[in-house]
Scaffold this motif. Sequence first.
Motif, short mmCIF file in Angstrom:
data_model
loop_
_atom_site.label_atom_id
_atom_site.label_comp_id
_atom_site.label_asym_id
_atom_site.label_seq_id
_atom_site.Cartn_x
_atom_site.Cartn_y
_atom_site.Cartn_z
N PHE A 1 90.25 58.10 24.68
CA PHE A 1 89.01 58.40 25.39
C PHE A 1 89.03 57.81 26.80
N ALA A 2 89.65 56.66 26.96
CA ALA A 2 89.70 56.00 28.27
C ALA A 2 90.42 56.85 29.32
N LYS A 3 91.33 57.69 28.88
CA LYS A 3 92.11 58.51 29.81
C LYS A 3 91.25 59.57 30.50
N THR A 4 90.16 59.97 29.86
CA THR A 4 89.30 61.02 30.43
C THR A 4 87.91 60.51 30.80
N ALA A 5 87.68 59.22 30.68
CA ALA A 5 86.34 58.67 30.94
C ALA A 5 85.91 58.90 32.38
N ALA A 6 86.81 58.72 33.33
CA ALA A 6 86.47 58.92 34.74
C ALA A 6 86.13 60.39 35.02
N GLN A 7 86.88 61.30 34.42
CA GLN A 7 86.61 62.72 34.61
C GLN A 7 85.27 63.11 33.98
N THR A 8 85.00 62.57 32.80
CA THR A 8 83.71 62.82 32.15
C THR A 8 82.57 62.38 33.04
N GLU B 1 85.18 66.85 23.01
CA GLU B 1 86.42 66.64 22.27
C GLU B 1 86.44 65.25 21.64
N ASN B 2 85.95 64.26 22.35
CA ASN B 2 85.88 62.90 21.79
C ASN B 2 84.99 62.87 20.54
N LEU B 3 83.85 63.52 20.63
CA LEU B 3 82.91 63.53 19.50
C LEU B 3 83.51 64.27 18.31
N ARG B 4 84.24 65.34 18.59
CA ARG B 4 84.89 66.07 17.50
C ARG B 4 85.91 65.19 16.80
N ARG B 5 86.68 64.43 17.56
CA ARG B 5 87.71 63.58 16.97
C ARG B 5 87.09 62.44 16.17
N TRP C 1 77.47 58.87 20.20
CA TRP C 1 77.85 58.61 18.82
C TRP C 1 76.85 57.70 18.13
N LEU C 2 76.37 56.68 18.84
CA LEU C 2 75.37 55.77 18.27
C LEU C 2 74.08 56.52 17.97
N MET C 3 73.63 57.35 18.90
CA MET C 3 72.38 58.08 18.69
C MET C 3 72.52 59.11 17.58
N ASN C 4 73.67 59.75 17.49
CA ASN C 4 73.91 60.74 16.44
C ASN C 4 73.88 60.08 15.07
N THR C 5 74.64 59.03 14.90
CA THR C 5 74.69 58.36 13.60
C THR C 5 73.36 57.69 13.27
#
Length: 374
Positions: free
Chosen positions: A24-31, A40-44, A87-91
């Motif tokens: 996830f850290a690899k795409t955090a800046a792009q997000t 994609e992170n949430l799916r994984r 993720w926290l809000m979903n769970t």
Amino acid sequence: MSTLAYPLKEQHWIDTAAELSKEFAKTAAQTDREAALPKENLRRLFESGLDLAILPVEKGGAGISFKTFGRILFEIAKGCPATACIWLMNTGAAETLIELSSPETSAKYLSEFKRGKRFANALSEPSSGNLFLNPVQEAQRLEDGVWKLEGAKRFVSGAELADYFLINVSIDGAPAFFGVERDETLEIHDIWDALGMRGTRSQLIGFNGARLKAENRLGPPSADRQNLIGLGLPWLSLGIAQSAYDALKEHVQRKKLGATGKPLSHAQWIQFETAAVHARLTAAKLLAEHLLDLADQGSAETNVVGMEAKILANQIAKDIAELGIRVGGGSAYTKALPFERHLRDSHAGGLMAYSSELCHIFVGQYELNVKETE
């Protein structure tokens, strides 16, 4: 990182979160740049089983402890805070709807959660701010067992993905909580251009005649029930703080100090400041761990300790991120370094309900035995 021991079966979930977080850290800046939902992170996370892990074993979950849940959230937040927040809000919303609904409705939510349907919290009103447990939007009674809501909720993280919402309204002047399925009465207002945590896309939702049915109304929580989101919020800020701290250390050990040829880490003021924030980060983690230990014991102290833990976590995240800006100099104002993103993200936690200001008030009143009715 931790003074707490984790059973082997629970350590597995922490390790899983840590491995995913590295990706996830690899795409955090792009997000962040694109203010894009990290789908994609949430799916994984869902496919790994982490979404369901907090549920009891008899409901298909792993029955993990609160202390393990907090550590999982911490690991995810280190890699991508926006992913961790959604993720926290979903769970949290799903667990609440499953646990506090009638048996029949609970079974429906559980089935949907297992299928990967998304849940979101829609509790904060534009007019009531942080005081989400005391909604001012009055639901209109249509008939027996049916009410109508005309109003809005703000800062609904992951709103555009959500299939079900946990909402609150006032009925006859008293707070009431419902589960609401997405339909044509819900309107998402695309106003998101946030300072930080941009990947959460925490939009404003309009409820235009949304029907609230008695069978979807939540029952009262038990006296020892723990609030998953309240327990998790300090760990969201601590994950941001840890990420900022790790980036700070990496930068000062790599960057050279002028003509000396020595790393920035040799500067005495940086050593002094690093020691100060490290000690406070450690203290904030210890208090947050104590909070989760109390939650696992079912202690009534978790409410006030949770606010204390949030105060420390919110502040140390901001202070470490600010130190990164100072150490990085002019380059830290640019996207060449991660410090400007850490600084923006670090301010989000203190604004989330209950805000740092309200937490200070509640803790102060508790410590001084001040009663609001006095």
